[in-house]
Motif scaffolding. Structure first.
Motif, PDB file in Angstrom:
ATOM      1  N   HIS A   1       0.815  -1.220   0.000  1.00  0.00           N
ATOM      2  CA  HIS A   1       0.000   0.000   0.000  1.00  0.00           C
ATOM      3  C   HIS A   1       0.858   1.284   0.000  1.00  0.00           C
ATOM      4  CE1 HIS A   1      -3.641   2.337   0.989  1.00  0.00           C
ATOM      5  NE2 HIS A   1      -2.878   3.015   1.822  1.00  0.00           N
TER       6      HIS A   1
ATOM      7  N   HIS B   1       1.367   4.426  -2.742  1.00  0.00           N
ATOM      8  CA  HIS B   1       1.235   5.865  -2.500  1.00  0.00           C
ATOM      9  C   HIS B   1       2.431   6.614  -3.119  1.00  0.00           C
ATOM     10  CE1 HIS B   1      -2.315   6.644  -0.173  1.00  0.00           C
ATOM     11  NE2 HIS B   1      -2.007   5.803   0.797  1.00  0.00           N
TER      12      HIS B   1
ATOM     13  N   SER C   1      -0.352   9.404   5.928  1.00  0.00           N
ATOM     14  CA  SER C   1      -1.738   8.938   5.792  1.00  0.00           C
ATOM     15  C   SER C   1      -2.342   8.746   7.175  1.00  0.00           C
ATOM     16  CB  SER C   1      -1.763   7.641   4.985  1.00  0.00           C
ATOM     17  OG  SER C   1      -1.148   6.619   5.714  1.00  0.00           O
TER      18      SER C   1
ATOM     19  N   ASP D   1      -6.550   7.162  -0.546  1.00  0.00           N
ATOM     20  CA  ASP D   1      -6.535   5.782  -1.036  1.00  0.00           C
ATOM     21  C   ASP D   1      -7.346   5.645  -2.329  1.00  0.00           C
ATOM     22  OD1 ASP D   1      -4.975   5.177   1.058  1.00  0.00           O
ATOM     23  OD2 ASP D   1      -6.487   4.077   2.204  1.00  0.00           O
TER      24      ASP D   1
END
Ligand code: KG4
Ligand code: ZN
Length: 457
Positions: free
Chosen positions: A174, A178, A199, A382
């Motif tokens: 993840h 980003h 985040s 996201d």
């Protein structure tokens, strides 16, 4: 045979598939008692699929079309992206109502919400792209870090889709997604570069040396900045429907950022790590001492009350971002020592959609003769595009899993990595303040890739 049609669609060239061995796993200090659980990304699923994967080779053409699926936290997202960089579709279903109701992400509720919409979200992404699954070259899906229950929903859907249409599958980190989405937006962005990823669950400062090759310069030792924004918003009685960050950003514009002197976290630690738990407590105490009642929504507050809340929002934001600025200054210094050719700092993750954050970091970056690269807000929070794009980057260099079986066995154990570091920690940057719980942490993405590269040579 269906597989050969997939292969021809990918226009593949020969390249042997090199699986991980138990020795590699041991070298990474894992106990290989449950092979499926320990299967690193891009390793074959079972012995029988190994014989299939041996025929899967590295795609060369620039016409790949990849579906990306993201369910690691509270957004259910899917997108279809071409390897040329064209975004064919982007769909996000957020759990705003749940956030308002619970004031945060409740894993079981979030899982349920993902399950309810995942089929629809993926279908909508395909519809918007005017494609069917059969047109895809591969499916990319976030496998960690994140909430296990939530990750499972995305991985299950990705494997079902890939299995039914005989498509290769790419497990995506993840936080890498980003960072790499910046390369989709800014095609000039070459390795090495630096990235600050901010985040709700993570703060990371990394030096990206190559695809999958990251040095972690700093990380959060407790709460991430997004969590601090969300809690501050909740305690100030703000409208959480778009998450707390945007609400604080908006209210802060009305306030006096110098009115409350919160102290900057970790001043005495001369490293690049982050801590927001202490600032959260300072904010909570300030709210309590001003008798602000979160039960009264800001829309109903008196003008004096509103002013007082705005001052807290602005003062919080100023110090929260000062902490980022300070860490970035130091990280740039460290990174330039390791890689003097660095020209860019990427800032991404949900909090990077904040204009104040961008403006302040732009000054830091310019002072150091670097350039700031910030994806547009819809690609900072996201989304499925970043997952599809990261999938494309890895797929192009031959890192992917073979198509799963059309019908998965009931007891199949999914490869989910809720706690999965991105890179190896920069030795000189190790902090005494780091109190990371080491239990159940997966080997970092970079160490897995390095081990697999060593095997190939
Ligand atoms: O990257 P992201 O969408 O999800 C995670 O991986 O956590 O980040 C979500 C976080 C939330 O904490 C949200 O409040 C924050 O990003 N955020 C913002 C803004 N937009 C989203 N924080 C500050 N200012 C914003 N404009
Ligand atoms: Zn995120």
């Amino acid at each position: 045979m269906a597989l050969s049609s997939t292969l021809s669609r990918l226009n593949l060239i020969p390249r042997p598939w090199l699986p991980y061995t138990v020795t590699t796993l041991r070298a990474l200090k894992l106990k290989p008692h449950k092979p499926q659980l320990l299967r690193p990304m891009w390793a074959p699923l079972t012995l029988s699929s190994f014989s299939v994967s041996a025929q899967i080779h590295r795609p060369q053409d620039d016409n790949l079309i990849v579906l990306g699926i993201e369910t690691s936290c509270d957004d259910t997202a899917a997108a279809v992206v071409k390897s040329s960089g064209e975004i064919l579709s982007q769909v996000v279903s957020s759990q705003a109502d749940l956030l308002v109701r619970y004031g945060g992400v409740a894993p079981k509720m979030a899982e349920e919400a993902h399950s309810q919409v995942i089929d629809q979200v993926v279908q909508e992404a395909l519809n918007q792209a005017n494609l069917s699954e059969a047109d895809l070259s591969a499916v990319a899906v976030t496998i960690g870090p994140g909430l296990s229950l939530c990750l499972r929903v995305g991985v299950q859907k990705a494997r079902k889709t890939a299995g039914s249409f005989n498509l290769p599958i790419i497990g995506v980190h993840h936080m890498e997604a980003h960072a790499l989405v910046a390369r989709l937006m800014e095609r000039e962005l070459q390795f090495p570069f630096m990235a600050l990823l901010i985040s709700g669950g993570h703060n990371l400062l990394i030096l990206a040396q190559g695809l999958g090759q990251y040095i972690q310069l700093g990380t959060s030792i407790d709460d991430a900045i997004g969590e601090a924004y969300d809690k501050t918003a909740k305690w100030l009685g703000l409208d959480m429907r778009r998450s707390g960050g945007p609400a604080i950003e908006e209210l802060a514009r009305e306030g006096d950022a110098e009115s409350i002197k919160f102290s900057i976290p970790m001043k005495q630690h001369k490293d690049c790590n982050f801590s927001y738990a202490g600032l959260k407590t300072q904010v909570r105490l300030a709210i309590e001492s001003r008798n602000i009642n979160a039960e009264i929504p800001i829309s109903c507050a008196s003008s004096q009350d509103r002013r007082s809340r705005a001052d807290i929002a602005a003062s919080f934001q100023r110090v929260a971002v000062l902490h980022l600025e300070e860490r970035c200054e130091r990280a740039i210094e460290w990174a330039l020592k390791i890689e003097p050719s660095i020209k860019h700092l990427v800032v991404s993750g949900g909090v990077a959609s904040n204009q104040y954050v961008r403006a302040r970091l732009d000054q830091v970056v310019k002072k150091n003769s670097l350039q700031l690269v910030c994806p547009p807000p819809s690609l900072c929070t996201d989304n499925g595009v970043m997952v599809a794009w990261t999938g494309i980057e890895h797929f192009r260099v031959g890192r992917f899993d073979p198509p799963p079986p059309a019908v998965e066995s009931e007891d199949f154990v999914y490869d989910l990595r809720p706690r999965w570091p991105l890179g190896e920690e920069y030795a000189e940057g190790r902090s005494e303040a780091r109190s990371l719980r080491k239990a159940r942490i997966h080997p970092s993405l970079t160490s897995i890739i390095q081990a697999s590269l060593q095997q190939q040579h």
